[in-house]
Design a protein around this motif. Structure first.
Motif, PDB file in Angstrom:
ATOM      1  N   ALA A  77       0.811  -1.218   0.000  1.00 39.02           N
ATOM      2  CA  ALA A  77       0.000   0.000   0.000  1.00 39.02           C
ATOM      3  C   ALA A  77       0.843   1.265   0.000  1.00 39.02           C
ATOM      4  CB  ALA A  77      -0.938  -0.003   1.217  1.00 39.02           C
ATOM      5  N   PHE A  78       2.012   1.243   0.649  1.00 41.43           N
ATOM      6  CA  PHE A  78       2.733   2.497   0.883  1.00 41.43           C
ATOM      7  C   PHE A  78       4.089   2.581   0.194  1.00 41.43           C
ATOM      8  CE2 PHE A  78      -0.127   1.932   4.541  1.00 41.43           C
ATOM      9  CZ  PHE A  78      -0.887   3.091   4.400  1.00 41.43           C
ATOM     10  N   THR A  79       4.486   1.552  -0.537  1.00 44.89           N
ATOM     11  CA  THR A  79       5.778   1.635  -1.217  1.00 44.89           C
ATOM     12  C   THR A  79       5.613   2.067  -2.666  1.00 44.89           C
ATOM     13  OG1 THR A  79       7.811   0.449  -1.728  1.00 44.89           O
ATOM     14  CG2 THR A  79       5.775  -0.781  -1.980  1.00 44.89           C
ATOM     15  N   HIS A  80       6.655   2.737  -3.181  1.00 42.58           N
ATOM     16  CA  HIS A  80       6.738   3.053  -4.605  1.00 42.58           C
ATOM     17  C   HIS A  80       7.920   2.338  -5.253  1.00 42.58           C
ATOM     18  CE1 HIS A  80       4.063   6.332  -3.322  1.00 42.58           C
ATOM     19  NE2 HIS A  80       3.737   6.486  -4.605  1.00 42.58           N
ATOM     20  N   GLU A  81       8.607   1.506  -4.472  1.00 42.91           N
ATOM     21  CA  GLU A  81       9.782   0.809  -4.966  1.00 42.91           C
ATOM     22  C   GLU A  81       9.402  -0.591  -5.437  1.00 42.91           C
ATOM     23  OE1 GLU A  81      12.745   2.133  -5.252  1.00 42.91           O
ATOM     24  OE2 GLU A  81      12.120   4.041  -4.342  1.00 42.91           O
ATOM     25  N   ILE A  82       9.808  -0.947  -6.633  1.00 46.04           N
ATOM     26  CA  ILE A  82       9.436  -2.237  -7.193  1.00 46.04           C
ATOM     27  C   ILE A  82      10.022  -3.386  -6.370  1.00 46.04           C
ATOM     28  CG2 ILE A  82      11.386  -2.195  -8.808  1.00 46.04           C
ATOM     29  CD1 ILE A  82       7.912  -3.781  -9.383  1.00 46.04           C
ATOM     30  N   GLY A  83      11.227  -3.205  -5.814  1.00 38.23           N
ATOM     31  CA  GLY A  83      11.825  -4.266  -5.009  1.00 38.23           C
ATOM     32  C   GLY A  83      10.999  -4.584  -3.781  1.00 38.23           C
ATOM     33  N   LEU A  84      10.562  -3.541  -3.062  1.00 39.25           N
ATOM     34  CA  LEU A  84       9.718  -3.760  -1.880  1.00 39.25           C
ATOM     35  C   LEU A  84       8.355  -4.312  -2.275  1.00 39.25           C
ATOM     36  CD1 LEU A  84      10.529  -0.612   0.299  1.00 39.25           C
ATOM     37  CD2 LEU A  84      11.278  -2.977   0.661  1.00 39.25           C
ATOM     38  N   ALA A  85       7.860  -3.896  -3.423  1.00 40.89           N
ATOM     39  CA  ALA A  85       6.574  -4.428  -3.884  1.00 40.89           C
ATOM     40  C   ALA A  85       6.668  -5.925  -4.150  1.00 40.89           C
ATOM     41  CB  ALA A  85       6.128  -3.696  -5.149  1.00 40.89           C
ATOM     42  N   ILE A  86       7.792  -6.382  -4.692  1.00 40.11           N
ATOM     43  CA  ILE A  86       7.987  -7.809  -4.934  1.00 40.11           C
ATOM     44  C   ILE A  86       8.029  -8.565  -3.605  1.00 40.11           C
ATOM     45  CG2 ILE A  86       9.630  -9.524  -5.777  1.00 40.11           C
ATOM     46  CD1 ILE A  86      10.336  -7.500  -8.001  1.00 40.11           C
ATOM     47  N   VAL A  87       8.736  -8.012  -2.613  1.00 40.14           N
ATOM     48  CA  VAL A  87       8.764  -8.638  -1.284  1.00 40.14           C
ATOM     49  C   VAL A  87       7.349  -8.720  -0.712  1.00 40.14           C
ATOM     50  CG1 VAL A  87       9.584  -8.391   1.087  1.00 40.14           C
ATOM     51  CG2 VAL A  87      11.130  -7.929  -0.825  1.00 40.14           C
ATOM     52  N   ALA A  88       6.572  -7.659  -0.893  1.00 38.50           N
ATOM     53  CA  ALA A  88       5.198  -7.650  -0.398  1.00 38.50           C
ATOM     54  C   ALA A  88       4.373  -8.751  -1.045  1.00 38.50           C
ATOM     55  CB  ALA A  88       4.567  -6.282  -0.662  1.00 38.50           C
ATOM     56  N   ARG A  89       4.548  -8.933  -2.346  1.00 39.93           N
ATOM     57  CA  ARG A  89       3.798  -9.971  -3.045  1.00 39.93           C
ATOM     58  C   ARG A  89       4.214 -11.377  -2.586  1.00 39.93           C
ATOM     59  NH1 ARG A  89      -0.811  -9.300  -5.242  1.00 39.93           N
ATOM     60  NH2 ARG A  89      -0.365 -10.807  -6.904  1.00 39.93           N
ATOM     61  N   VAL A  90       5.499 -11.558  -2.262  1.00 39.91           N
ATOM     62  CA  VAL A  90       5.955 -12.843  -1.725  1.00 39.91           C
ATOM     63  C   VAL A  90       5.271 -13.122  -0.393  1.00 39.91           C
ATOM     64  CG1 VAL A  90       7.945 -14.058  -0.765  1.00 39.91           C
ATOM     65  CG2 VAL A  90       8.158 -12.854  -2.947  1.00 39.91           C
ATOM     66  N   LEU A  91       5.165 -12.109   0.455  1.00 36.10           N
ATOM     67  CA  LEU A  91       4.485 -12.281   1.735  1.00 36.10           C
ATOM     68  C   LEU A  91       3.019 -12.652   1.530  1.00 36.10           C
ATOM     69  CD1 LEU A  91       5.951  -9.308   3.807  1.00 36.10           C
ATOM     70  CD2 LEU A  91       6.446 -11.747   4.100  1.00 36.10           C
ATOM     71  N   ILE A  92       2.358 -12.027   0.575  1.00 37.59           N
ATOM     72  CA  ILE A  92       0.954 -12.330   0.310  1.00 37.59           C
ATOM     73  C   ILE A  92       0.803 -13.782  -0.132  1.00 37.59           C
ATOM     74  CG2 ILE A  92      -1.020 -11.790  -1.172  1.00 37.59           C
ATOM     75  CD1 ILE A  92       0.097  -8.866  -1.212  1.00 37.59           C
ATOM     76  N   GLY A  93       1.681 -14.232  -1.029  1.00 41.36           N
ATOM     77  CA  GLY A  93       1.621 -15.619  -1.477  1.00 41.36           C
ATOM     78  C   GLY A  93       1.902 -16.601  -0.363  1.00 41.36           C
ATOM     79  N   ALA A  94       2.882 -16.282   0.484  1.00 37.69           N
ATOM     80  CA  ALA A  94       3.223 -17.165   1.599  1.00 37.69           C
ATOM     81  C   ALA A  94       2.067 -17.272   2.587  1.00 37.69           C
ATOM     82  CB  ALA A  94       4.478 -16.655   2.295  1.00 37.69           C
ATOM     83  N   GLY A  95       1.435 -16.142   2.886  1.00 38.33           N
ATOM     84  CA  GLY A  95       0.305 -16.172   3.811  1.00 38.33           C
ATOM     85  C   GLY A  95      -0.898 -16.899   3.246  1.00 38.33           C
ATOM     86  N   ASP A  96      -1.066 -16.831   1.938  1.00 34.29           N
ATOM     87  CA  ASP A  96      -2.197 -17.476   1.278  1.00 34.29           C
ATOM     88  C   ASP A  96      -2.047 -18.994   1.228  1.00 34.29           C
ATOM     89  OD1 ASP A  96      -4.449 -17.908  -0.282  1.00 34.29           O
ATOM     90  OD2 ASP A  96      -3.542 -17.204  -2.142  1.00 34.29           O
ATOM     91  N   ALA A  97      -0.810 -19.484   1.244  1.00 31.07           N
ATOM     92  CA  ALA A  97      -0.537 -20.905   0.976  1.00 31.07           C
ATOM     93  C   ALA A  97      -1.348 -21.885   1.825  1.00 31.07           C
ATOM     94  CB  ALA A  97       0.965 -21.180   1.125  1.00 31.07           C
ATOM     95  N   PRO A  98      -1.503 -21.676   3.152  1.00 31.31           N
ATOM     96  CA  PRO A  98      -2.202 -22.698   3.933  1.00 31.31           C
ATOM     97  C   PRO A  98      -3.715 -22.536   4.006  1.00 31.31           C
ATOM     98  CG  PRO A  98      -1.310 -21.051   5.409  1.00 31.31           C
ATOM     99  CD  PRO A  98      -0.884 -20.656   4.017  1.00 31.31           C
ATOM    100  N   ILE A  99      -4.287 -21.474   3.434  1.00 31.04           N
ATOM    101  CA  ILE A  99      -5.686 -21.155   3.729  1.00 31.04           C
ATOM    102  C   ILE A  99      -6.645 -22.174   3.117  1.00 31.04           C
ATOM    103  CG2 ILE A  99      -7.481 -19.411   3.620  1.00 31.04           C
ATOM    104  CD1 ILE A  99      -5.103 -18.689   5.414  1.00 31.04           C
ATOM    105  N   PHE A 100      -6.558 -22.409   1.823  1.00 35.96           N
ATOM    106  CA  PHE A 100      -7.513 -23.327   1.189  1.00 35.96           C
ATOM    107  C   PHE A 100      -7.309 -24.761   1.672  1.00 35.96           C
ATOM    108  CE2 PHE A 100      -8.737 -26.227  -2.292  1.00 35.96           C
ATOM    109  CZ  PHE A 100     -10.090 -25.961  -2.310  1.00 35.96           C
ATOM    110  N   ILE A 101      -6.070 -25.227   1.700  1.00 37.63           N
ATOM    111  CA  ILE A 101      -5.857 -26.609   2.136  1.00 37.63           C
ATOM    112  C   ILE A 101      -6.192 -26.762   3.615  1.00 37.63           C
ATOM    113  CG2 ILE A 101      -4.210 -27.165   0.333  1.00 37.63           C
ATOM    114  CD1 ILE A 101      -1.948 -26.687   2.249  1.00 37.63           C
ATOM    115  N   GLY A 102      -6.041 -25.678   4.391  1.00 37.96           N
ATOM    116  CA  GLY A 102      -6.460 -25.721   5.790  1.00 37.96           C
ATOM    117  C   GLY A 102      -7.968 -25.854   5.919  1.00 37.96           C
ATOM    118  N   ALA A 103      -8.709 -25.110   5.064  1.00 34.56           N
ATOM    119  CA  ALA A 103     -10.170 -25.196   5.104  1.00 34.56           C
ATOM    120  C   ALA A 103     -10.654 -26.589   4.731  1.00 34.56           C
ATOM    121  CB  ALA A 103     -10.767 -24.143   4.165  1.00 34.56           C
ATOM    122  N   THR A 104     -10.085 -27.181   3.677  1.00 36.17           N
ATOM    123  CA  THR A 104     -10.514 -28.519   3.266  1.00 36.17           C
ATOM    124  C   THR A 104     -10.130 -29.569   4.307  1.00 36.17           C
ATOM    125  OG1 THR A 104      -8.478 -28.788   1.954  1.00 36.17           O
ATOM    126  CG2 THR A 104     -10.430 -27.941   0.815  1.00 36.17           C
TER     127      THR A 104
END
Length: 431
Positions: A96-123
């Motif tokens: 939300a608050f970065t304008h740097e592409i490097g930090l944006a990539i790190v942010a997207r990695v965090l989003i993917g990592a956090g998302d990983a257990p959600i669906f398989i956890g629900a099932t």
């Protein structure tokens, strides 16, 4: 209904917390898909840079599927799913608050990592809390709720983005993730009789055992060939393509993403019913979806002028069916994998579709950048025609993988006494 088939009231509370967590995870996963045009300007990148932003999230999600399943077995859904939601919130806050592409990539990695257990956890919670007879339908309902998360991205999140701007939009998503994470911490739990169980088999041994199973490989390729076209549009390239190449407004582009989602929601129950009714013909559902997607892309890309809205709606509806068709891959995994490897098999299948998504998103961005003038951040219809045309390569690889692994799977079935006759012979017998 007998007592053995009736789920306790606590099961529905746990299920409600799980599906809300999954809904929010889908919003986190797909939010960048409606902000592709804004991302090009905000981070001053070209198509390849935008593709890397999307791929970073998908790659983290795919790579962590099997480790996430192991963590769920070891520590339970409450700890792992709550941690996943908080990690996603951290990633969205950074984005939300970065304008740097490097930090944006790190942010997207965090989003993917956090998302990983959600669906398989629900099932996994569904299988622990509910009778086996109810579990398949609840998994389908969970998928439909996930599709509703895509609707939330395509309509209210897109509207908020255009009304309040980038930072406010992604900060709101982060705050929602924290709130749901707190609720998940209160609502998610294993049944009283279920403790933390560590599988006796090591992770890599389980992966090797799964990868050498013909039916699991069939599930991998089924997921591969059906999921990547819809994901390529929904996660990144759909909105830029519709807005800049097809000359549609952002509202119209959001409507087209909505059509992708509605198609998946409508097609899911039909594909599920056909899968259960004709289990020996499941691969034809996969191949039929793949062929429909090929025809949709080939027809649209054969025109060198922007298409009217009704044609784009038909295109979106056809491609959207790939989402529920990809779930047939998990049905192959359940059928042909040993019980103690079910989680590993599901993760293995999931890697197929999301691995193909990574490849496709990157290839589209690379071709757009190579075929456009230096420094371009918007791309023409002809450039998109070339970029999307290259997707025929992963499509052909996926179809070949389905056919080859189906042949091997049927050989294994025949060794066990189950002979699958050719489709034409089966139809002739039916007549």
């Amino acid at each position: 209904m007998s007592d053995s088939e009736r789920a306790p009231r606590a099961a529905w509370m746990v299920y409600g917390a799980a599906v809300v967590a999954y809904f929010v995870a889908i919003v986190n996963r797909t939010a960048l898909g409606v902000a592709g045009v804004e991302a090009l300007d905000r981070f001053a990148v070209q198509a390849t840079g935008l593709a890397v932003l999307s791929v970073a999230q998908v790659a983290a999600y795919a790579l962590l599927q099997i480790p996430a399943g192991r963590l769920l077995d070891r520590y339970g859904a409450r700890v792992v799913m709550t941690a996943g939601l908080i990690v996603m919130a951290a990633g969205q806050t950074m984005l939300a608050f970065t304008h740097e592409i490097g930090l944006a990539i790190v942010a997207r990695v965090l989003i993917g990592a956090g998302d990983a257990p959600i669906f398989i956890g629900a099932t996994r919670l569904i299988s622990l809390w509910f009778p086996p007879r109810r579990a398949p339908m609840l998994v389908q309902v969970t998928g439909l709720i996930g599709q509703a998360g895509q609707l939330a991205t395509a309509i209210p999140v897109a509207a908020l983005l255009h009304a309040a701007g980038w930072s406010t939009t992604f900060a709101v998503i982060a705050a929602m993730s924290v709130a749901v994470g707190i609720a998940a911490g209160l609502g998610l739990r294993n049944p009283p009789a279920e403790g933390a169980v560590v599988a006796p088999e090591g992770m890599w041994s389980a992966v090797r055992g799964t990868a050498t199973t013909a039916g699991a490989r069939l599930g991998f390729w089924a997921h591969f060939v059906t999921l990547f076209p819809v994901n390529t549009l929904a996660l990144l390239w759909g909105v830029p393509f519709f807005v800049t190449a097809q000359e549609k407004t952002p509202a119209q582009a959001s409507l087209l993403l909505t059509c992708l989602t509605l198609s998946a929601m409508a097609g899911g129950p039909v594909i599920g019913w056909l899968t259960g009714r004709h289990p020996l013909r499941r691969s034809w559902l996969v191949l039929g979806s793949a062929m429909l997607t090929f025809v949709a892309f080939a027809t649209l890309l054969s025109f060198d002028t922007p298409r009217p809205m009704w044609q784009l709606v038909l295109f979106a509806l056809a491609v959207g069916l790939g989402g529920p068709a990809s779930a047939v891959g998990f049905d192959f995994a359940r059928t042909f994998s040993e019980r103690h490897r079910m989680g590993t098999a599901s993760g293995f299948v999931n890697v197929g579709g999301f691995g193909a998504t990574i490849l496709s998103v990157l290839v589209v961005g690379l071709v757009l950048q190579l075929t456009s003038p230096p420094g371009a951040t918007t791309y023409t219809l002809d450039e998109y025609r070339l970029a999307f045309g290259v997707l025929v390569i992963p499509w052909a690889v996926g179809v070949a993988g389905v056919i080859a692994s189906r042949r091997r799977t049927r050989t294994v079935l025949a060794e066990g006494g189950v002979v699958v006759p050719p489709l034409r012979e089966a139809l002739r017998r039916k007549r």
